[in-house]
Structure formats: C-alpha cells, structure tokens
Design a protein around this motif. Structure first.
Motif, PDB file in Angstrom:
ATOM      1  N   GLU A  87     -11.565 -17.025  10.918  1.00 22.50           N
ATOM      2  CA  GLU A  87     -10.349 -17.589  10.353  1.00 22.50           C
ATOM      3  C   GLU A  87     -10.535 -19.091  10.179  1.00 22.50           C
ATOM      4  O   GLU A  87     -11.104 -19.746  11.061  1.00 22.50           O
ATOM      5  CB  GLU A  87      -9.167 -17.299  11.283  1.00 22.50           C
ATOM      6  CG  GLU A  87      -7.807 -17.556  10.670  1.00 22.50           C
ATOM      7  CD  GLU A  87      -6.692 -16.924  11.483  1.00 22.50           C
ATOM      8  OE1 GLU A  87      -5.585 -17.487  11.500  1.00 22.50           O
ATOM      9  OE2 GLU A  87      -6.927 -15.858  12.108  1.00 22.50           O
ATOM     10  N   LEU A  88     -10.089 -19.610   9.050  1.00 22.36           N
ATOM     11  CA  LEU A  88     -10.232 -21.034   8.781  1.00 22.36           C
ATOM     12  C   LEU A  88      -9.135 -21.838   9.469  1.00 22.36           C
ATOM     13  O   LEU A  88      -7.977 -21.414   9.521  1.00 22.36           O
ATOM     14  CB  LEU A  88     -10.184 -21.301   7.280  1.00 22.36           C
ATOM     15  CG  LEU A  88     -11.357 -20.769   6.445  1.00 22.36           C
ATOM     16  CD1 LEU A  88     -11.132 -21.099   4.968  1.00 22.36           C
ATOM     17  CD2 LEU A  88     -12.675 -21.352   6.923  1.00 22.36           C
ATOM     18  N   ARG A  89      -9.501 -23.024   9.940  1.00 28.88           N
ATOM     19  CA  ARG A  89      -8.531 -23.926  10.553  1.00 28.88           C
ATOM     20  C   ARG A  89      -7.733 -24.685   9.509  1.00 28.88           C
ATOM     21  O   ARG A  89      -6.604 -25.103   9.759  1.00 28.88           O
ATOM     22  CB  ARG A  89      -9.260 -24.922  11.457  1.00 28.88           C
ATOM     23  CG  ARG A  89     -10.085 -24.294  12.559  1.00 28.88           C
ATOM     24  CD  ARG A  89     -10.917 -25.354  13.263  1.00 28.88           C
ATOM     25  NE  ARG A  89     -11.856 -24.769  14.210  1.00 28.88           N
ATOM     26  CZ  ARG A  89     -12.802 -25.463  14.843  1.00 28.88           C
ATOM     27  NH1 ARG A  89     -12.927 -26.769  14.612  1.00 28.88           N
ATOM     28  NH2 ARG A  89     -13.620 -24.857  15.694  1.00 28.88           N
ATOM     29  N   ARG A  90      -8.349 -24.913   8.353  1.00 29.49           N
ATOM     30  CA  ARG A  90      -7.698 -25.632   7.258  1.00 29.49           C
ATOM     31  C   ARG A  90      -7.670 -24.734   6.029  1.00 29.49           C
ATOM     32  O   ARG A  90      -8.557 -23.898   5.827  1.00 29.49           O
ATOM     33  CB  ARG A  90      -8.467 -26.917   6.922  1.00 29.49           C
ATOM     34  CG  ARG A  90      -8.517 -27.934   8.037  1.00 29.49           C
ATOM     35  CD  ARG A  90      -9.265 -29.179   7.587  1.00 29.49           C
ATOM     36  NE  ARG A  90      -8.638 -29.762   6.400  1.00 29.49           N
ATOM     37  CZ  ARG A  90      -9.175 -30.758   5.700  1.00 29.49           C
ATOM     38  NH1 ARG A  90     -10.355 -31.244   6.043  1.00 29.49           N
ATOM     39  NH2 ARG A  90      -8.544 -31.253   4.655  1.00 29.49           N
ATOM     40  N   GLY A 141      -6.838 -19.594   5.306  1.00 29.51           N
ATOM     41  CA  GLY A 141      -6.408 -20.611   6.249  1.00 29.51           C
ATOM     42  C   GLY A 141      -5.752 -19.969   7.445  1.00 29.51           C
ATOM     43  O   GLY A 141      -5.854 -18.743   7.648  1.00 29.51           O
ATOM     44  N   PRO A 142      -5.054 -20.737   8.263  1.00 30.64           N
ATOM     45  CA  PRO A 142      -4.399 -20.178   9.444  1.00 30.64           C
ATOM     46  C   PRO A 142      -3.427 -19.064   9.064  1.00 30.64           C
ATOM     47  O   PRO A 142      -2.641 -19.200   8.123  1.00 30.64           O
ATOM     48  CB  PRO A 142      -3.651 -21.383  10.029  1.00 30.64           C
ATOM     49  CG  PRO A 142      -4.391 -22.574   9.515  1.00 30.64           C
ATOM     50  CD  PRO A 142      -4.881 -22.200   8.149  1.00 30.64           C
ATOM     51  N   TYR A 178      -1.259 -12.181   7.893  1.00 26.97           N
ATOM     52  CA  TYR A 178      -0.410 -11.757   9.005  1.00 26.97           C
ATOM     53  C   TYR A 178       0.530 -12.861   9.486  1.00 26.97           C
ATOM     54  O   TYR A 178       1.532 -12.576  10.147  1.00 26.97           O
ATOM     55  CB  TYR A 178      -1.264 -11.257  10.172  1.00 26.97           C
ATOM     56  CG  TYR A 178      -2.014 -12.342  10.903  1.00 26.97           C
ATOM     57  CD1 TYR A 178      -1.489 -12.921  12.056  1.00 26.97           C
ATOM     58  CD2 TYR A 178      -3.246 -12.803  10.452  1.00 26.97           C
ATOM     59  CE1 TYR A 178      -2.175 -13.933  12.731  1.00 26.97           C
ATOM     60  CE2 TYR A 178      -3.923 -13.795  11.101  1.00 26.97           C
ATOM     61  CZ  TYR A 178      -3.388 -14.358  12.251  1.00 26.97           C
ATOM     62  OH  TYR A 178      -4.067 -15.363  12.903  1.00 26.97           O
ATOM     63  N   GLY A 179       0.229 -14.102   9.179  1.00 26.98           N
ATOM     64  CA  GLY A 179       1.097 -15.209   9.572  1.00 26.98           C
ATOM     65  C   GLY A 179       0.852 -16.398   8.664  1.00 26.98           C
ATOM     66  O   GLY A 179       0.881 -17.542   9.096  1.00 26.98           O
ATOM     67  N   ALA A 219       2.124  -7.918  12.367  1.00 25.82           N
ATOM     68  CA  ALA A 219       1.135  -7.592  13.393  1.00 25.82           C
ATOM     69  C   ALA A 219       0.495  -8.881  13.870  1.00 25.82           C
ATOM     70  O   ALA A 219       0.459  -9.878  13.151  1.00 25.82           O
ATOM     71  CB  ALA A 219       0.067  -6.647  12.841  1.00 25.82           C
ATOM     72  N   THR A 220      -0.019  -8.863  15.078  1.00 26.49           N
ATOM     73  CA  THR A 220      -0.716 -10.023  15.614  1.00 26.49           C
ATOM     74  C   THR A 220      -2.192  -9.965  15.229  1.00 26.49           C
ATOM     75  O   THR A 220      -2.718  -8.909  14.844  1.00 26.49           O
ATOM     76  CB  THR A 220      -0.609 -10.081  17.137  1.00 26.49           C
ATOM     77  OG1 THR A 220      -1.309  -8.951  17.702  1.00 26.49           O
ATOM     78  CG2 THR A 220       0.851 -10.045  17.589  1.00 26.49           C
TER      79      THR A 220
END
Length: 253
Positions: free
Chosen positions: A54-57, A97-98, A175-176, A210-211
């Motif tokens: 997963e990317l931070r930015r 991204g996140p 998912y978020g 979902a998480t």
C-alpha cells in the motif's frame, strides 16, 4: 458457464504460496518489486507468492498501454503534487494511496494454464478470491473484463502480465480510500465496460466495508499463503528495474 470457468481446474495452481507483506516507500519501487518477483518466479517456480502493499502517498498508476494524455488530468496532479507512473501489467489507470490495498499474485505459468486463455485464467484467479471475499463484503461479482463489484459498483480492478514461465496478477481493492481523488485526477476512461453505462467515477466506484486485515486474510486464504520467515527480497533486481525503467521519463510518458 462463467461460474464453471471460475471454479473448475483449480488444481492447476500451486497448492500453497508464500505470503509477502512488503511495502516500499514509493510507487516506482513497489512496481519494480512486483516485476522482480515475476522474473524470480519465472526462473524459480517454488518462489510463487501473494504480495500485499500500500502506498503512503497518492499516485496515479497507468496501465501498460494507457495514454497519459487521455486518461489523466495532469494539471490536477501537478497542483496536488501527485506523480504519475506506469506499471508493467495491462488494465486501466488507477489512483493508489492510503486505503487502497494492492495485491500481487505471482505463479508459475504451466502449459495447462496457458491453454485456458487470458479470460478464463483471469476468471479463475478472481474466482478463488471472490469465494473468500463474499462472507466479508457481501455478494461480490465479476463484471467487465476483470472488475469486482458489489451491487454494480466497482471496488477492485485487476490486470495481468505474462512472462515465458510465470504470470503476474495485479489487483487493487478500495476499502478506506479518499474516493473524490479519483474524479479529480482521472478523466473518464477511454474504454469502459458495458455495465458502467456512462457513470462518472463518483457513481461507479465504492469502498468495501472491510478492514485491511480482513482483506489480506481472505486473499491469503484463497491461495493457502503463509509467511516465509526466510524470504529474501530481490533488492538488487528491484533497484535496477526502478532505476532503468520505473523512474525514467521514457517509461512513464
């Protein structure tokens, strides 16, 4: 018939694979790492794996054959400092991204799998994942070429790249995610599945309820994937690919 294609011949895949939870700091590093895994499995079938990252930015990631000019609002990306990169697999352009889980399945490409053809292979790969996702997120269906949807809204895009002896499957799951960023950075895609019926990004995509942990567990279960305590990242090959390809203006044009 589609359901049959997705569920039969599952014994063609490895009985189990390695699970790799490994995110690098930047998009080009992560894209290079995925291709390094493909090249590794091409030479060493026992290195088959499922990777989560997963990317931070935020970043825009073009499919291998996508047109940067057609698919991306470059001015909005520049204004927000969002960089644009290109991956090695096909499929459409995504904003990562996140809150956007990226998963990569890398498995040996046998003669039996090659005979299936790309649509059936994609359907089988996704069919394994769908079976594990349904108890978590509801009635997941495969739509278009390789989308995963709930109630006609897309939450996952998928694409593939083949080498001579291995197959890389790229997938993303929202998912978020900050969904308005998709319509800000992407134009309407030049190619659209019929089920989209012209809907804009805001009406077409969704986050699943979902998480990250639930999603990674489901996908790992689909592939009988366990962490390899002795896994050694292909760091040198990753650095070379990032330097010679994924960070270059020519590749990302």
């Amino acid at each position: 018939m589609a359901e049959d294609i997705c569920t039969r011949l599952l014994d063609l895949w490895p009985v189990e694979v390695d699970r790799i939870d490994y995110s690098l700091p930047t998009a080009p590093d992560n894209l290079a790492f995925d291709e390094a895994l493909l090249l590794t499995v091409n030479d060493e079938p026992e290195a088959a794996c499922v990777r989560f990252w997963e990317l931070r930015r935020h970043a825009v990631i073009l499919g291998r054959s996508n047109s940067r000019e057609k698919e991306v609002d470059a001015a909005a990306c520049v204004a927000d400092g969002v960089e644009i990169y290109r991956r090695c697999s096909g499929g459409g352009t995504v904003v990562a991204g996140p809150g956007c889980l990226m998963f990569t399945v890398v498995v040996p490409l046998t003669a039996e799998i090659s005979k299936l053809g790309v649509p059936a292979t994609t359907c089988q790969l996704l069919g394994r994942i769908v079976k594990q996702l349904r108890p978590i997120v509801g009635d997941v269906q495969i739509k278009g070429t390789s989308d995963l949807v709930v109630g006609e809204r897309k939450f996952s895009g998928n694409a593939q790249k083949y080498s001579r002896h291995a197959l890389l499957h790229h997938g993303s799951i929202l998912y978020g995610f900050d969904l308005p960023r998709i319509s800000r950075y992407l134009n309407m895609p030049s190619r659209q599945p019929d089920y989209r019926v012209g809907r804009g990004h805001d009406e077409f995509v969704m986050n699943v309820a979902a998480t990250r942990e639930q999603l990674t567990s489901a996908i790992a279960t689909a592939w009988n994937a366990d962490e390899d305590e002795h896994f050694v990242p292909p760091s040198d090959l990753t650095a070379q690919l990032a330097r010679e390809r994924y960070r270059t203006p020519e590749w990302n044009a």
